[in-house]
Enzyme design. Structure first.
Site, short mmCIF file in Angstrom:
data_model
loop_
_atom_site.label_atom_id
_atom_site.label_comp_id
_atom_site.label_asym_id
_atom_site.label_seq_id
_atom_site.Cartn_x
_atom_site.Cartn_y
_atom_site.Cartn_z
N SER A 1 -2.33 -1.12 9.50
CA SER A 1 -3.48 -1.07 10.47
C SER A 1 -4.80 -1.74 10.14
O SER A 1 -5.50 -1.97 10.99
CB SER A 1 -3.75 0.52 10.69
OG SER A 1 -4.30 1.10 9.56
N GLN B 1 0.89 -1.26 -0.08
CA GLN B 1 0.02 0.06 -0.07
C GLN B 1 0.78 1.20 -0.02
O GLN B 1 0.50 2.44 0.09
CB GLN B 1 -0.90 -0.06 1.28
CG GLN B 1 -1.89 -1.24 1.33
CD GLN B 1 -2.42 -1.17 2.75
OE1 GLN B 1 -3.36 -0.68 3.10
NE2 GLN B 1 -1.90 -2.11 3.71
N ASP C 1 6.18 4.60 -1.29
CA ASP C 1 7.49 4.86 -1.55
C ASP C 1 8.04 3.67 -2.20
O ASP C 1 7.37 2.59 -2.83
CB ASP C 1 8.49 4.91 -0.14
CG ASP C 1 8.17 3.49 0.87
OD1 ASP C 1 8.36 2.41 0.24
OD2 ASP C 1 7.82 3.66 1.77
N CYS D 1 -0.99 11.78 -15.87
CA CYS D 1 -1.44 12.97 -16.70
C CYS D 1 -2.78 12.91 -16.69
O CYS D 1 -3.59 11.89 -17.19
CB CYS D 1 -0.66 13.06 -18.16
SG CYS D 1 -1.49 14.41 -18.93
N LEU E 1 3.48 -4.02 14.66
CA LEU E 1 3.92 -3.40 16.11
C LEU E 1 3.01 -3.69 17.09
O LEU E 1 3.18 -4.01 18.17
CB LEU E 1 4.20 -1.73 15.88
CG LEU E 1 5.10 -1.09 16.92
CD1 LEU E 1 6.05 -1.64 17.13
CD2 LEU E 1 4.97 0.21 16.74
N HIS F 1 -1.44 1.48 -4.15
CA HIS F 1 -2.07 2.83 -3.98
C HIS F 1 -1.13 3.58 -4.86
O HIS F 1 -1.11 4.85 -4.62
CB HIS F 1 -1.86 3.07 -2.66
CG HIS F 1 -3.08 2.48 -1.67
ND1 HIS F 1 -3.08 2.39 -0.45
CD2 HIS F 1 -4.06 1.64 -2.22
CE1 HIS F 1 -4.12 1.65 0.10
NE2 HIS F 1 -4.80 1.29 -0.91
#
Ligand code: APR
Length: 228
Positions: free
Chosen positions: A173, A87, A90, A113, A198, A105
């Site tokens: 999440s 998702q 980067d 464009c 985490l 994503h």
């Protein structure tokens, strides 16, 4: 064994890329509706461009971490049996060496464009409204999927989930669909499911197994275990 890995902002957190859902509910000081929707872009393209320009610059200064590297190592060992669905916008999976990566994503280092639908590798700012390299119109927008837009590659993803023996979710999440629904789809198709995060995600209870801790520790351990 076919393995599908879904990654989210948590896998890049230890590289210094901020996650989305911090305690204050803001995304780097912005409400998500002010920067990550088509309506926000129509209303104030300059604000949205500046926001993504900043992230694009930042992402080029950070490095992949041990979790990205472990997934790349896994791909080197198992090849086409591993698919990473991210998702994240980067490019840290690619810079760690992963090749089989789907950016559902979109990507920060790409421009889309609005005039000709072309997608172009892009590492520069967009806030000065540069012309599209394809058609010449100044209609470039970040090639990211905003709220209310259709994610990329959903057909390919569904086919991969159907074939998966193991589905692993890392650093997400479980708040944003359709990605949040992949664990149930994978389970229904017969895969085992594992969460590495985490903290328990919103969908933790849908996984066969959950392990909680930083991705930079959990992912290399899991890969070692798998390659045993
Ligand atoms: N290791 C593992 N997990 C971590 C770490 C870490 N070091 N740091 C944070 N996390 C976990 C958090 O506990 C949280 O569950 O990563 C998760 C990040 O959640 P989000 O910020 O909601 O990110 P993500 O799930 O990727 O968001 C999904 O929302 O705004 C949209 O399009 C955006 O792709 C994004 C989508």
């Amino acid at each position: 064994m076919n393995i599908v890995v879904l990654t989210g902002a948590g896998i890049s957190a230890e590289s210094g890329v901020p996650t989305f859902r911090d305690a204050d509910g803001l995304w780097e000081g912005h409400r998500v509706e002010d920067v990550a929707t088509p309506a926000a872009f129509d209303r104030s393209p300059d604000v949205v461009h500046r926001f993504y320009d900043e992230r694009r610059r930042m992402v080029q200064k950070v490095e992949p971490n041990a979790a990205h590297s472990a997934l790349s190592r896994l791909e080197q060992m198992v090849g086409d049996s591993l698919l990473v669905i991210t998702q994240n916008i980067d490019d840290l999976h690619e810079r760690a060496g992963s090749r089989r990566v789907l950016h559902m994503h979109g990507e920060l280092l790409s421009a889309l464009c609005r005039a000709c639908d072309g997608r172009f590798a892009w590492d520069d700012d967009l806030a000065d409204f540069p012309p599209c390299p394809g058609c010449g119109y100044s209609e470039l927008r970040p090639d990211v999927v905003w709220f209310g837009e259709m994610p990329y590659e959903l057909d390919t993803i569904d086919r991969a989930l159907q074939k998966a023996d193991l589905f692993v979710s890392i650093g997400t999440s479980g708040a944003v669909y359709p990605a949040a629904g992949f664990v149930r789809a994978a389970s229904a198709y017969g895969a085992s499911t594992l969460e590495l995060n985490l903290a328990p995600s919103e969908g933790s209870h849908f996984f066969d197994e959950t392990r909680h801790g930083p991705a930079g520790t959990l992912v290399p351990h899991w890969v070692d275990e798998l390659l045993g």
